[in-house]
Design a protein around this motif. Structure first.
Motif, PDB file in Angstrom:
ATOM      1  N   GLY A  12     -28.433   9.306  -3.068  1.00 32.75           N
ATOM      2  CA  GLY A  12     -29.768   9.709  -3.464  1.00 32.75           C
ATOM      3  C   GLY A  12     -30.799   8.610  -3.539  1.00 32.75           C
ATOM      4  O   GLY A  12     -31.868   8.811  -4.092  1.00 32.75           O
ATOM      5  N   GLY A  13     -30.539   7.431  -3.002  1.00 32.76           N
ATOM      6  CA  GLY A  13     -31.520   6.356  -3.031  1.00 32.76           C
ATOM      7  C   GLY A  13     -32.530   6.496  -1.917  1.00 32.76           C
ATOM      8  O   GLY A  13     -32.534   7.449  -1.145  1.00 32.76           O
ATOM      9  N   GLY A  14     -33.460   5.516  -1.828  1.00 32.34           N
ATOM     10  CA  GLY A  14     -34.451   5.541  -0.772  1.00 32.34           C
ATOM     11  C   GLY A  14     -33.830   5.235   0.581  1.00 32.34           C
ATOM     12  O   GLY A  14     -32.725   4.726   0.673  1.00 32.34           O
ATOM     13  N   THR A  15     -34.569   5.556   1.634  1.00 36.70           N
ATOM     14  CA  THR A  15     -34.044   5.346   2.981  1.00 36.70           C
ATOM     15  C   THR A  15     -34.771   4.237   3.725  1.00 36.70           C
ATOM     16  O   THR A  15     -34.250   3.711   4.698  1.00 36.70           O
ATOM     17  CB  THR A  15     -34.150   6.648   3.801  1.00 36.70           C
ATOM     18  N   VAL A  16     -35.973   3.871   3.285  1.00 36.11           N
ATOM     19  CA  VAL A  16     -36.731   2.798   3.919  1.00 36.11           C
ATOM     20  C   VAL A  16     -37.147   1.816   2.836  1.00 36.11           C
ATOM     21  O   VAL A  16     -37.906   2.150   1.943  1.00 36.11           O
ATOM     22  CB  VAL A  16     -37.981   3.334   4.653  1.00 36.11           C
ATOM     23  N   ASN A  17     -36.634   0.598   2.937  1.00 41.00           N
ATOM     24  CA  ASN A  17     -36.911  -0.406   1.908  1.00 41.00           C
ATOM     25  C   ASN A  17     -38.105  -1.249   2.339  1.00 41.00           C
ATOM     26  O   ASN A  17     -37.955  -2.379   2.803  1.00 41.00           O
ATOM     27  CB  ASN A  17     -35.668  -1.278   1.702  1.00 41.00           C
ATOM     28  N   ALA A  18     -39.301  -0.681   2.178  1.00 36.37           N
ATOM     29  CA  ALA A  18     -40.512  -1.304   2.707  1.00 36.37           C
ATOM     30  C   ALA A  18     -41.459  -1.790   1.620  1.00 36.37           C
ATOM     31  O   ALA A  18     -42.578  -2.200   1.918  1.00 36.37           O
ATOM     32  CB  ALA A  18     -41.253  -0.308   3.602  1.00 36.37           C
ATOM     33  N   ASP A  19     -41.027  -1.763   0.364  1.00 39.76           N
ATOM     34  CA  ASP A  19     -41.930  -2.063  -0.747  1.00 39.76           C
ATOM     35  C   ASP A  19     -41.710  -3.445  -1.346  1.00 39.76           C
ATOM     36  O   ASP A  19     -41.973  -3.673  -2.531  1.00 39.76           O
ATOM     37  CB  ASP A  19     -41.792  -0.989  -1.831  1.00 39.76           C
ATOM     38  N   GLY A  20     -41.228  -4.356  -0.537  1.00 37.32           N
ATOM     39  CA  GLY A  20     -41.033  -5.724  -0.986  1.00 37.32           C
ATOM     40  C   GLY A  20     -39.579  -6.126  -0.979  1.00 37.32           C
ATOM     41  O   GLY A  20     -38.676  -5.302  -0.810  1.00 37.32           O
ATOM     42  N   PHE A  21     -39.355  -7.417  -1.149  1.00 41.26           N
ATOM     43  CA  PHE A  21     -37.993  -7.929  -1.243  1.00 41.26           C
ATOM     44  C   PHE A  21     -38.037  -9.245  -2.007  1.00 41.26           C
ATOM     45  O   PHE A  21     -39.100  -9.849  -2.230  1.00 41.26           O
ATOM     46  CB  PHE A  21     -37.365  -8.116   0.144  1.00 41.26           C
ATOM     47  N   GLY A  22     -36.870  -9.671  -2.420  1.00 38.27           N
ATOM     48  CA  GLY A  22     -36.792 -10.935  -3.146  1.00 38.27           C
ATOM     49  C   GLY A  22     -35.427 -11.573  -2.971  1.00 38.27           C
ATOM     50  O   GLY A  22     -34.437 -10.885  -2.738  1.00 38.27           O
ATOM     51  N   VAL A  23     -35.405 -12.880  -3.087  1.00 40.40           N
ATOM     52  CA  VAL A  23     -34.163 -13.642  -3.032  1.00 40.40           C
ATOM     53  C   VAL A  23     -34.204 -14.705  -4.120  1.00 40.40           C
ATOM     54  O   VAL A  23     -35.230 -15.373  -4.316  1.00 40.40           O
ATOM     55  CB  VAL A  23     -33.972 -14.335  -1.660  1.00 40.40           C
ATOM     56  N   GLY A  24     -33.109 -14.837  -4.846  1.00 35.65           N
ATOM     57  CA  GLY A  24     -32.974 -15.907  -5.818  1.00 35.65           C
ATOM     58  C   GLY A  24     -31.718 -16.703  -5.509  1.00 35.65           C
ATOM     59  O   GLY A  24     -30.702 -16.138  -5.100  1.00 35.65           O
ATOM     60  N   TRP A  25     -31.789 -18.018  -5.669  1.00 39.96           N
ATOM     61  CA  TRP A  25     -30.613 -18.844  -5.371  1.00 39.96           C
ATOM     62  C   TRP A  25     -30.580 -20.054  -6.300  1.00 39.96           C
ATOM     63  O   TRP A  25     -31.584 -20.429  -6.909  1.00 39.96           O
ATOM     64  CB  TRP A  25     -30.596 -19.266  -3.900  1.00 39.96           C
TER      65      TRP A  25
END
Length: 233
Positions: A12-25
């Protein structure tokens, strides 16, 4: 260790991840984690590929975002959230936001609420979790109690949480997909398999994941919480 939080179409999650992204390291010299967050689709970012190519880290948390309707699409709404050496991400949604969990916000100082990253469910979950950690709660206990409290206040929520300090991963499955893969000296935790490797193992729903390099321990959330879980069934 690698942790990727990539909301997809599973459960039931979204299908297009177009609203931003992030990476932490975590830098190899042991400094506080570094973050790179944007409010646009990953495929439109012209800088990230070059940055990733020259970055080395013992632990990475990456997340792509499909925003819940009504939630802001801004840079600070993208996971990971961070403080005190921790990185945190939430895959899911708190139903009935914000009224359903307003009483839980009362447990933290007002200044923490006024300065949270964004007016959204995931940011509040981080503020609540960070407050419990600062009070001395064990990370697994803090994550487990938060899931139990939010699930009781907001049934039908999806509460896959992931917390890491580069030495350990604490994660939950709560009506959302989660997978692990263990290899020599490394462990990966992801919302979906990154490839067709048969080593990927799906985590059962309503479980707590405790991971360190080369090992993963799974516990039913009811057992981890010391009693029956509440909320959606």
């Amino acid at each position: 260790m690698r942790q990727s939080w990539a909301p997809g179409d599973m459960r039931g999650g979204g299908t297009v991840n177009a609203d931003g992204f992030g990476v932490g390291w975590y830098p190899p010299d042991g400094r506080e984690p570094v973050r790179y967050r944007v409010d646009r689709p990953m495929w439109s970012d012209v800088n990230f590929a070059a940055l990733a190519e020259v970055t080395r880290s013992p632990a990475v948390l990456a997340s792509v975002r499909s925003a819940t309707i009504g939630m802001p699409v801004v840079e600070t709404a993208a996971a990971p959230f961070s403080d005190d050496g921790w990185l945190f991400a939430h895959n899911g949604v708190v139903r009935g936001w914000p009224e359903s969990v307003a009483h839980l916000a009362g447990e933290v100082p007002v200044a923490n609420l006024l300065t949270m990253d964004a007016p959204m469910d995931s940011a509040l979950l981080w503020v609540l979790l960070r407050h419990r950690l600062r009070k001395g709660a064990d990370p697994a206990e803090a994550v487990t109690s938060l899931v139990a409290d939010v699930a009781e206040a907001s049934p039908m929520s999806r509460l896959n949480l992931l917390l890491t300090d580069s030495e350990q991963i604490v994660a939950t499955t709560w009506t959302h997909s989660l997978w692990t893969r263990v290899g020599p000296g490394r462990v990966e935790v992801s919302s979906e398999p990154g490839d067709d490797d048969p080593a990927w193992t799906e985590v059962p729903d309503r479980h707590l994941v405790l991971a360190r390099p080369s090992e993963v321990d799974l516990r039913p959330l009811a057992e981890a919480a010391g009693g029956p879980t509440t909320g959606a069934r």
